[in-house]
Design a protein around this motif. Structure first.
Motif, PDB file in Angstrom:
ATOM      1  N   VAL A  79      -8.262   6.833  16.616  1.00 16.48           N
ATOM      2  CA  VAL A  79      -6.881   7.048  17.871  1.00 16.48           C
ATOM      3  C   VAL A  79      -7.126   5.659  18.371  1.00 16.48           C
ATOM      4  CG1 VAL A  79      -9.371   7.369  19.271  1.00 16.48           C
ATOM      5  CG2 VAL A  79      -7.391   8.695  19.465  1.00 16.48           C
ATOM      6  N   ALA A  80      -5.811   5.368  19.351  1.00 15.75           N
ATOM      7  CA  ALA A  80      -5.465   4.244  20.005  1.00 15.75           C
ATOM      8  C   ALA A  80      -6.147   4.013  20.888  1.00 15.75           C
ATOM      9  CB  ALA A  80      -3.837   4.787  20.535  1.00 15.75           C
ATOM     10  N   ILE A  81      -7.115   3.529  21.039  1.00 12.30           N
ATOM     11  CA  ILE A  81      -8.054   2.805  21.731  1.00 12.30           C
ATOM     12  C   ILE A  81      -9.200   2.115  21.208  1.00 12.30           C
ATOM     13  CG2 ILE A  81      -9.311   4.865  21.088  1.00 12.30           C
ATOM     14  CD1 ILE A  81     -10.828   4.535  24.600  1.00 12.30           C
ATOM     15  N   SER A  82      -8.925   1.188  22.266  1.00 17.12           N
ATOM     16  CA  SER A  82      -9.876  -0.323  22.565  1.00 17.12           C
ATOM     17  C   SER A  82     -11.432  -0.366  22.750  1.00 17.12           C
ATOM     18  CB  SER A  82      -9.361  -1.578  21.561  1.00 17.12           C
ATOM     19  OG  SER A  82      -9.211  -1.491  23.549  1.00 17.12           O
ATOM     20  N   SER A  83     -12.243  -1.203  22.624  1.00 15.79           N
ATOM     21  CA  SER A  83     -13.298  -0.821  23.365  1.00 15.79           C
ATOM     22  C   SER A  83     -12.421  -1.537  25.161  1.00 15.79           C
ATOM     23  CB  SER A  83     -14.052  -2.416  22.940  1.00 15.79           C
ATOM     24  OG  SER A  83     -13.277  -3.637  22.869  1.00 15.79           O
ATOM     25  N   LYS A  84     -11.786  -1.888  25.605  1.00 15.06           N
ATOM     26  CA  LYS A  84     -11.054  -2.132  26.636  1.00 15.06           C
ATOM     27  C   LYS A  84      -9.729  -1.433  27.299  1.00 15.06           C
ATOM     28  CE  LYS A  84     -10.244  -7.097  25.525  1.00 15.06           C
ATOM     29  NZ  LYS A  84      -9.258  -8.087  24.688  1.00 15.06           N
ATOM     30  N   VAL A  86      -7.473   2.380  26.340  1.00 16.24           N
ATOM     31  CA  VAL A  86      -6.264   3.209  25.968  1.00 16.24           C
ATOM     32  C   VAL A  86      -4.951   1.540  24.856  1.00 16.24           C
ATOM     33  CG1 VAL A  86      -4.435   4.499  25.898  1.00 16.24           C
ATOM     34  CG2 VAL A  86      -5.897   5.472  26.689  1.00 16.24           C
ATOM     35  N   ALA A  87      -4.915   1.187  24.213  1.00 17.59           N
ATOM     36  CA  ALA A  87      -3.958   0.569  23.413  1.00 17.59           C
ATOM     37  C   ALA A  87      -2.985   1.394  23.343  1.00 17.59           C
ATOM     38  CB  ALA A  87      -4.361   0.631  22.356  1.00 17.59           C
ATOM     39  N   ASP A  88      -2.418   2.207  23.352  1.00 10.79           N
ATOM     40  CA  ASP A  88      -0.455   2.761  23.442  1.00 10.79           C
ATOM     41  C   ASP A  88      -1.082   4.234  24.136  1.00 10.79           C
ATOM     42  OD1 ASP A  88       1.560   4.263  22.794  1.00 10.79           O
ATOM     43  OD2 ASP A  88       1.299   2.977  20.338  1.00 10.79           O
ATOM     44  N   LEU A  89       0.050   4.831  24.660  1.00 11.12           N
ATOM     45  CA  LEU A  89      -0.674   6.288  26.033  1.00 11.12           C
ATOM     46  C   LEU A  89      -0.310   6.611  24.788  1.00 11.12           C
ATOM     47  CD1 LEU A  89      -1.455   7.881  27.222  1.00 11.12           C
ATOM     48  CD2 LEU A  89       0.191   7.241  28.904  1.00 11.12           C
ATOM     49  N   ARG A  90       1.278   6.162  24.547  1.00 16.69           N
ATOM     50  CA  ARG A  90       2.558   7.347  23.555  1.00 16.69           C
ATOM     51  C   ARG A  90       1.627   7.236  22.524  1.00 16.69           C
ATOM     52  NH1 ARG A  90       7.619   4.996  21.083  1.00 16.69           N
ATOM     53  NH2 ARG A  90       8.179   6.666  20.035  1.00 16.69           N
ATOM     54  N   GLU A  91       1.748   6.749  21.430  1.00 13.03           N
ATOM     55  CA  GLU A  91       0.531   7.053  20.122  1.00 13.03           C
ATOM     56  C   GLU A  91      -0.841   8.414  20.525  1.00 13.03           C
ATOM     57  OE1 GLU A  91      -0.525   7.262  15.852  1.00 13.03           O
ATOM     58  OE2 GLU A  91       1.521   6.717  17.366  1.00 13.03           O
ATOM     59  N   THR A 117      -9.473  10.443  32.352  1.00 10.32           N
ATOM     60  CA  THR A 117      -9.297  11.064  30.918  1.00 10.32           C
ATOM     61  C   THR A 117      -8.148  11.592  30.809  1.00 10.32           C
ATOM     62  OG1 THR A 117     -11.554  12.812  31.502  1.00 10.32           O
ATOM     63  CG2 THR A 117      -9.780  13.757  29.687  1.00 10.32           C
ATOM     64  N   TYR A 118      -7.436  11.247  29.412  1.00  7.13           N
ATOM     65  CA  TYR A 118      -6.170  11.569  28.714  1.00  7.13           C
ATOM     66  C   TYR A 118      -6.476  12.442  28.038  1.00  7.13           C
ATOM     67  CZ  TYR A 118      -5.138   6.790  29.660  1.00  7.13           C
ATOM     68  OH  TYR A 118      -5.591   5.677  30.490  1.00  7.13           O
ATOM     69  N   SER A 119      -5.121  13.949  28.400  1.00  4.80           N
ATOM     70  CA  SER A 119      -4.690  15.073  28.478  1.00  4.80           C
ATOM     71  C   SER A 119      -3.590  15.579  27.647  1.00  4.80           C
ATOM     72  CB  SER A 119      -5.717  16.364  29.210  1.00  4.80           C
ATOM     73  OG  SER A 119      -5.650  17.628  28.598  1.00  4.80           O
ATOM     74  N   PRO A 168     -17.594  10.921  19.455  1.00  2.14           N
ATOM     75  CA  PRO A 168     -17.476   9.929  20.364  1.00  2.14           C
ATOM     76  C   PRO A 168     -16.642   9.068  19.950  1.00  2.14           C
ATOM     77  CG  PRO A 168     -20.090   9.912  18.531  1.00  2.14           C
ATOM     78  CD  PRO A 168     -18.926  11.541  18.972  1.00  2.14           C
ATOM     79  N   VAL A 169     -16.288   8.055  20.166  1.00  4.94           N
ATOM     80  CA  VAL A 169     -15.118   7.851  19.586  1.00  4.94           C
ATOM     81  C   VAL A 169     -15.918   6.023  19.526  1.00  4.94           C
ATOM     82  CG1 VAL A 169     -12.751   6.396  19.619  1.00  4.94           C
ATOM     83  CG2 VAL A 169     -13.005   8.874  20.496  1.00  4.94           C
ATOM     84  N   ARG A 170     -15.884   5.208  18.636  1.00  2.00           N
ATOM     85  CA  ARG A 170     -17.294   4.248  17.591  1.00  2.00           C
ATOM     86  C   ARG A 170     -16.077   2.836  18.172  1.00  2.00           C
ATOM     87  NH1 ARG A 170     -22.352   5.528  18.380  1.00  2.00           N
ATOM     88  NH2 ARG A 170     -22.342   7.437  17.878  1.00  2.00           N
ATOM     89  N   ARG A 171     -16.191   2.060  19.124  1.00  2.00           N
ATOM     90  CA  ARG A 171     -15.681   0.894  18.565  1.00  2.00           C
ATOM     91  C   ARG A 171     -16.534  -0.691  18.298  1.00  2.00           C
ATOM     92  NH1 ARG A 171     -12.457   4.270  16.711  1.00  2.00           N
ATOM     93  NH2 ARG A 171     -10.446   4.298  17.604  1.00  2.00           N
ATOM     94  N   GLY A 172     -16.290  -1.249  16.861  1.00  2.00           N
ATOM     95  CA  GLY A 172     -17.602  -2.684  17.531  1.00  2.00           C
ATOM     96  C   GLY A 172     -19.188  -2.208  17.286  1.00  2.00           C
ATOM     97  N   GLY A 173     -19.398  -1.136  17.090  1.00  2.00           N
ATOM     98  CA  GLY A 173     -20.650  -0.232  16.893  1.00  2.00           C
ATOM     99  C   GLY A 173     -21.166   0.161  18.447  1.00  2.00           C
TER     100      GLY A 173
END
Length: 189
Positions: A79-84, A86-91, A117-119, A168-173
């Motif tokens: 999924v288009a998300i990072s620890s910072k 949403v990386a790309d809303l369209r994606e 929340t994005y829905s 959960p969505v995990r990034r970098g643990g």
């Protein structure tokens, strides 16, 4: 006079009457036993049928929920998300729409650790909603460390009785989000 009528009755008539009464008693006894046996067997067969149907419904429900978990776990890795954030809303919206289209769910959404929340139902950020502030069951449980969440039924924002399935969505643990679908309760059976 009554006693006299029985005494004066012929032997053939007396025997016929006694045999008739005996026959009637045997027929009644057999009928009563047959009814009792039929009732017992019908009840037992119905109980077994309900038990079998319950097991099948439970199995189907388990399979549907497991399928949702499998899809959510797979999508959570890409999924288009990072620890910072949403990386790309369209994606992200494309990925959430794909979950809805392919999994017979009424909504898919991603909630960040800050509760935003994005829905698919709003095609972006859900206005005036923060999952962390509202202490949504799925949000609290995911950010408390659970890896598979199925919530109690509740009424969704769209007015449907639903259960949320979340991972959960995990990034970098670290858990950076919750990926969730809503399944209509009446579609589970």
């Amino acid at each position: 006079k009554r006693f006299h009528g029985w005494v004066s009755m012929g032997l053939n008539k007396k025997l016929m009457m006694i045999l008739g009464l005996l026959f009637l008693m045997v027929v009644l006894a057999i009928s009563g036993w047959g009814y009792s046996s039929f009732k017992k067997e019908s009840t037992e067969n119905y109980r077994l049928l309900l038990e079998t149907e319950s097991k099948l419904i439970g199995y189907a429900l388990e399979q549907k929920v497991e399928r949702n978990f499998d899809v959510l776990k797979t999508v959570s890795n890409i999924v288009a998300i990072s620890s910072k954030g949403v990386a790309d809303l369209r994606e992200l919206m494309h990925q959430l729409d794909s979950i809805v289209e392919n999994n017979q769910v009424i909504n898919a959404y991603l909630s960040l650790s800050n509760g935003v929340t994005y829905s698919t139902s709003t095609n972006g950020v859900v206005p005036n909603f923060n999952a962390r502030e509202k202490q949504r069951e799925w949000f609290v449980r995911i950010f408390s460390g659970e890896s598979h969440v199925v919530t109690s039924p509740y009424i969704s924002a769209e007015g449907h009785a639903v259960m949320a399935v979340a991972v959960p969505v995990r990034r970098g643990g670290f858990v950076v989000g919750a990926l969730v679908t809503n399944i209509k309760v009446n579609s589970l059976t």
